[in-house]
Design a protein around this motif. Structure first.
Motif, PDB file in Angstrom:
ATOM      1  N   ASN A   1       7.798  26.939   8.885  1.00  0.00           N
ATOM      2  CA  ASN A   1       6.693  27.088   7.929  1.00  0.00           C
ATOM      3  C   ASN A   1       7.104  27.819   6.663  1.00  0.00           C
ATOM      4  OD1 ASN A   1       4.795  25.817   9.628  1.00  0.00           O
ATOM      5  ND2 ASN A   1       4.619  27.701  10.815  1.00  0.00           N
TER       6      ASN A   1
ATOM      7  N   TRP B   1      13.221  40.337  10.303  1.00  0.00           N
ATOM      8  CA  TRP B   1      12.570  40.688   9.032  1.00  0.00           C
ATOM      9  C   TRP B   1      11.765  41.976   9.155  1.00  0.00           C
ATOM     10  CZ3 TRP B   1      13.865  38.886   4.502  1.00  0.00           C
ATOM     11  CH2 TRP B   1      13.015  39.082   3.411  1.00  0.00           C
TER      12      TRP B   1
ATOM     13  N   LEU C   1       6.944  33.962  -1.672  1.00  0.00           N
ATOM     14  CA  LEU C   1       6.194  34.614  -0.609  1.00  0.00           C
ATOM     15  C   LEU C   1       5.535  35.891  -1.125  1.00  0.00           C
ATOM     16  CD1 LEU C   1       8.677  34.179   2.351  1.00  0.00           C
ATOM     17  CD2 LEU C   1       6.481  33.032   2.051  1.00  0.00           C
TER      18      LEU C   1
ATOM     19  N   ALA D   1       1.424  36.548  -1.493  1.00  0.00           N
ATOM     20  CA  ALA D   1       0.790  37.672  -0.813  1.00  0.00           C
ATOM     21  C   ALA D   1       0.179  38.679  -1.788  1.00  0.00           C
ATOM     22  CB  ALA D   1       1.810  38.386   0.069  1.00  0.00           C
TER      23      ALA D   1
ATOM     24  N   VAL E   1      14.382  31.454   7.470  1.00  0.00           N
ATOM     25  CA  VAL E   1      12.948  31.197   7.526  1.00  0.00           C
ATOM     26  C   VAL E   1      12.636  30.255   8.682  1.00  0.00           C
ATOM     27  CG1 VAL E   1      12.611  31.579   5.052  1.00  0.00           C
ATOM     28  CG2 VAL E   1      13.038  29.268   5.882  1.00  0.00           C
ATOM     29  N   ASP E   2      11.388  30.350   9.169  1.00  0.00           N
ATOM     30  CA  ASP E   2      10.947  29.441  10.227  1.00  0.00           C
ATOM     31  C   ASP E   2      10.527  28.109   9.595  1.00  0.00           C
ATOM     32  OD1 ASP E   2       8.307  29.688   9.249  1.00  0.00           O
ATOM     33  OD2 ASP E   2       7.705  31.081  10.832  1.00  0.00           O
TER      34      ASP E   2
ATOM     35  N   GLN F   1       8.240  30.922   6.536  1.00  0.00           N
ATOM     36  CA  GLN F   1       8.037  32.371   6.653  1.00  0.00           C
ATOM     37  C   GLN F   1       9.359  33.037   7.028  1.00  0.00           C
ATOM     38  OE1 GLN F   1       5.019  33.839   5.859  1.00  0.00           O
ATOM     39  NE2 GLN F   1       4.676  31.738   5.208  1.00  0.00           N
ATOM     40  N   PRO F   2       9.703  34.145   6.385  1.00  0.00           N
ATOM     41  CA  PRO F   2      10.967  34.807   6.724  1.00  0.00           C
ATOM     42  C   PRO F   2      10.930  35.371   8.141  1.00  0.00           C
ATOM     43  CG  PRO F   2       9.737  36.095   5.113  1.00  0.00           C
ATOM     44  CD  PRO F   2       8.967  34.833   5.336  1.00  0.00           C
ATOM     45  N   VAL F   3      12.013  35.148   8.885  1.00  0.00           N
ATOM     46  CA  VAL F   3      12.130  35.708  10.232  1.00  0.00           C
ATOM     47  C   VAL F   3      13.309  36.661  10.352  1.00  0.00           C
ATOM     48  CG1 VAL F   3      10.954  33.819  11.416  1.00  0.00           C
ATOM     49  CG2 VAL F   3      13.409  33.688  11.082  1.00  0.00           C
TER      50      VAL F   3
END
Length: 148
Positions: free
Chosen positions: A72, A97, A14, A18, A69-70, A74-76
């Motif tokens: 997708n 997060w 991730l 980014a 993570v969700d 992505q970290p939650v």
């Protein structure tokens, strides 16, 4: 929202995705032609699992031991191990997060928890990854009279 457990590599990927100026890629012997190799310096990407988590004043409060993570990827939430002494009395909590700030400096990386001691000490324990995770989420105050 369902979440799943993830290993150390997902947060690093991730961070890599980014990165605005990814380092140049190259091929490496033995890699298939469908992939290429990129290298990241410790200043460009930091491992997070096992990293200590500090308060804004620098006082260590926990260790980041897992990332939720969700669907997708992505970290939650981050699962933190805190409290206790020499492994006795430790407990795990999950925090959103957004309550973490990641800072890097000359050869150092810090993960800063933006919750107060009262907020994270009151958090329910995170026990079973197979059940819904109780995650501490900061409340955004609603605009009211005199607030914009």
């Amino acid at each position: 929202m369902p979440v799943s457990r993830v290993s150390l590599i997902v947060p690093l990927l991730l961070l890599a995705a980014a990165a605005p100026d990814a380092p140049p890629s190259s091929t490496a012997p033995g890699l298939p032609p469908s992939v290429e190799l990129q290298t990241f310096t410790p200043q460009d990407a930091m491992p997070v699992l096992g990293h200590r988590v500090v308060e804004p004043d620098g006082q260590t409060v926990a260790r980041l031991i897992d990332v939720l993570v969700d669907p997708n990827g992505q970290p939650v939430a981050a699962v933190l191990d805190f409290g206790g002494f020499m492994g006795v009395g430790n407990r795990k909590i999950a925090v959103h997060w957004s309550t973490l700030r990641f800072e890097s400096g000359e050869g150092t990386h810090r993960i800063i928890l933006t919750l107060t001691q009262d907020e994270f000490k009151a958090a329910p324990e995170y026990r079973d990854p197979e059940k819904p995770a109780p995650v501490v989420v900061p409340v955004v105050p609603e605009p009211g009279p005199g607030r914009q």
